[in-house]
Write a protein that holds these residues in place. Structure first.
Motif, mmCIF file in Angstrom:
data_model
loop_
_atom_site.group_PDB
_atom_site.id
_atom_site.type_symbol
_atom_site.label_atom_id
_atom_site.label_comp_id
_atom_site.label_asym_id
_atom_site.label_seq_id
_atom_site.Cartn_x
_atom_site.Cartn_y
_atom_site.Cartn_z
ATOM 1 N N HIS A 105 0.862 -1.178 0.000
ATOM 2 C CA HIS A 105 0.000 0.000 0.000
ATOM 3 C C HIS A 105 0.897 1.225 0.000
ATOM 4 C CE1 HIS A 105 -3.714 2.192 0.654
ATOM 5 N NE2 HIS A 105 -3.119 2.882 1.603
ATOM 6 N N THR A 106 1.029 1.886 -1.153
ATOM 7 C CA THR A 106 1.833 3.106 -1.232
ATOM 8 C C THR A 106 1.113 4.123 -2.117
ATOM 9 O OG1 THR A 106 3.102 2.397 -3.177
ATOM 10 C CG2 THR A 106 4.037 1.870 -1.018
ATOM 11 N N ALA A 107 1.626 5.345 -2.094
ATOM 12 C CA ALA A 107 1.148 6.392 -2.992
ATOM 13 C C ALA A 107 2.358 7.013 -3.669
ATOM 14 C CB ALA A 107 0.379 7.460 -2.215
ATOM 15 N N VAL A 108 2.141 7.565 -4.857
ATOM 16 C CA VAL A 108 3.194 8.282 -5.563
ATOM 17 C C VAL A 108 2.774 9.746 -5.699
ATOM 18 C CG1 VAL A 108 4.035 6.260 -6.809
ATOM 19 C CG2 VAL A 108 2.275 7.696 -7.856
ATOM 20 N N HIS A 109 3.784 10.608 -5.730
ATOM 21 C CA HIS A 109 3.535 12.042 -5.812
ATOM 22 C C HIS A 109 4.542 12.664 -6.769
ATOM 23 C CE1 HIS A 109 1.161 11.618 -2.097
ATOM 24 N NE2 HIS A 109 2.151 10.825 -1.696
ATOM 25 N N SER A 115 5.356 22.231 -5.304
ATOM 26 C CA SER A 115 3.894 22.193 -5.416
ATOM 27 C C SER A 115 3.449 20.899 -6.078
ATOM 28 C CB SER A 115 3.385 23.374 -6.245
ATOM 29 O OG SER A 115 3.665 24.579 -5.586
ATOM 30 N N SER A 116 2.456 20.276 -5.499
ATOM 31 C CA SER A 116 1.972 18.998 -6.017
ATOM 32 C C SER A 116 1.280 19.168 -7.362
ATOM 33 C CB SER A 116 0.998 18.371 -5.020
ATOM 34 O OG SER A 116 0.489 17.162 -5.528
ATOM 35 N N VAL A 117 1.643 18.293 -8.328
ATOM 36 C CA VAL A 117 0.952 18.268 -9.617
ATOM 37 C C VAL A 117 0.275 16.922 -9.846
ATOM 38 C CG1 VAL A 117 2.431 20.011 -10.685
ATOM 39 C CG2 VAL A 117 3.018 17.600 -10.938
ATOM 40 N N TYR A 118 0.607 15.916 -9.005
ATOM 41 C CA TYR A 118 -0.019 14.613 -9.159
ATOM 42 C C TYR A 118 0.143 13.805 -7.882
ATOM 43 C CZ TYR A 118 -1.357 10.124 -11.198
ATOM 44 O OH TYR A 118 -1.987 8.934 -11.472
ATOM 45 N N ASP A 119 -0.935 13.139 -7.474
ATOM 46 C CA ASP A 119 -0.939 12.259 -6.310
ATOM 47 C C ASP A 119 -1.848 11.080 -6.643
ATOM 48 O OD1 ASP A 119 0.322 14.171 -4.203
ATOM 49 O OD2 ASP A 119 -1.337 15.342 -5.034
ATOM 50 N N ALA A 120 -1.366 9.857 -6.389
ATOM 51 C CA ALA A 120 -2.193 8.681 -6.663
ATOM 52 C C ALA A 120 -1.731 7.500 -5.828
ATOM 53 C CB ALA A 120 -2.123 8.311 -8.138
ATOM 54 N N LEU A 121 -2.665 6.613 -5.509
ATOM 55 C CA LEU A 121 -2.299 5.354 -4.876
ATOM 56 C C LEU A 121 -1.689 4.446 -5.935
ATOM 57 C CD1 LEU A 121 -5.415 4.649 -2.623
ATOM 58 C CD2 LEU A 121 -3.152 5.461 -1.906
ATOM 59 N N PHE A 143 9.950 13.178 -7.550
ATOM 60 C CA PHE A 143 9.182 11.962 -7.769
ATOM 61 C C PHE A 143 9.246 11.197 -6.447
ATOM 62 C CE2 PHE A 143 11.033 13.392 -11.747
ATOM 63 C CZ PHE A 143 9.907 13.495 -12.548
ATOM 64 N N ALA A 144 8.147 11.217 -5.699
ATOM 65 C CA ALA A 144 8.156 10.745 -4.319
ATOM 66 C C ALA A 144 7.276 9.516 -4.133
ATOM 67 C CB ALA A 144 7.680 11.858 -3.386
ATOM 68 N N ILE A 145 7.720 8.627 -3.245
ATOM 69 C CA ILE A 145 6.951 7.447 -2.867
ATOM 70 C C ILE A 145 6.627 7.551 -1.382
ATOM 71 C CG2 ILE A 145 6.881 4.931 -2.802
ATOM 72 C CD1 ILE A 145 9.211 4.977 -4.862
ATOM 73 N N ASP A 146 5.358 7.385 -1.073
ATOM 74 C CA ASP A 146 4.831 7.559 0.272
ATOM 75 C C ASP A 146 4.330 6.206 0.783
ATOM 76 O OD1 ASP A 146 3.165 8.163 2.446
ATOM 77 O OD2 ASP A 146 1.806 9.419 1.276
ATOM 78 N N ALA A 147 4.771 5.795 1.968
ATOM 79 C CA ALA A 147 4.400 4.488 2.526
ATOM 80 C C ALA A 147 2.947 4.428 2.991
ATOM 81 C CB ALA A 147 5.317 4.131 3.696
ATOM 82 N N GLU A 148 2.267 5.575 3.039
ATOM 83 C CA GLU A 148 0.877 5.575 3.469
ATOM 84 C C GLU A 148 0.694 4.918 4.833
ATOM 85 O OE1 GLU A 148 -2.420 6.451 1.602
ATOM 86 O OE2 GLU A 148 -0.878 7.923 1.188
#
Length: 193
Positions: A105-109, A115-121, A143-148
């Motif tokens: 379960h992660t999200a990318v940004h 400034s955010s231009v895209y966020d998605a699981l 280009f970021a990966i979020d562990a949620e």
């Protein structure tokens, strides 16, 4: 970095911070670009090779990895691949992302100049997106990966490719105008002769 106008995150992956405009790091505070911190260690013995921050070895106490095609975030830190532009113009780029383990379960940004231009699981299907934005010399694209909130099965494929259609510098316009003026003067003299 000077003149860097194209990028490919997988092909340009390097053991040198800053090579090709790329810096490998993490947000010490999740979602806060101003807390970007470069990863301190490169492990060439791994397959694939990766940049890492090992838990209990740094001030932020995170365990974060980045390799050529993706990364592993931490619950306290987003894994971030940052590209810095060496030219001004219009940036056209695309991303691809996918969980490496469908139980994860992660999200990318994607953030441009913070400034955010895209966020998605991220899911178990490979996703692709394309973007276009104006940038300047020194602009950053993260280009970021979020562990949620979970560090289980959070390895995530996340790659990016792009190019900048450069905008001529003001000095170039000035030289062009001088050149046109000279051509006009020569043409007028030619007609009089």
């Amino acid at each position: 970095m000077a003149g860097t106008s194209t990028f490919n995150s997988a092909a340009e992956f390097s053991s040198t911070q800053g090579s090709g405009g790329w810096t490998y790091g993490y947000y010490a505070t999740p979602g806060v670009p101003s807390t970007f911190t470069a990863l301190p260690f490169f492990d060439a013995a791994q397959n694939p090779q990766w940049w890492e921050q090992v838990q209990n070895q740094g001030a932020d106490n995170v365990w974060t990895l980045l390799w050529d095609t993706g990364g592993h975030p931490d619950t306290n830190a987003w894994a971030v691949r940052r590209w810095t532009s060496g030219v001004a113009g219009t940036l056209d780029f695309g991303i691809q992302y996918q969980l490496e383990n469908p139980q994860g379960h992660t999200a990318v940004h994607v953030l441009v100049n913070g400034s955010s231009v895209y966020d998605a699981l991220a899911g178990d299907t490979l996703e692709s997106r394309a973007f276009s934005t104006a940038i300047g010399v020194g602009s950053t694209v993260d280009f970021a990966i979020d562990a949620e909130g979970s560090t289980s099965f959070d390895a995530t494929r996340f790659t990016a490719q792009g190019y900048v259609t450069a905008v001529p510098e003001p000095e170039s316009y000035a030289l062009m105008l001088v050149g046109l003026g000279v051509l006009g003067a020569v043409a007028r003299r030619s007609r009089k002769a």
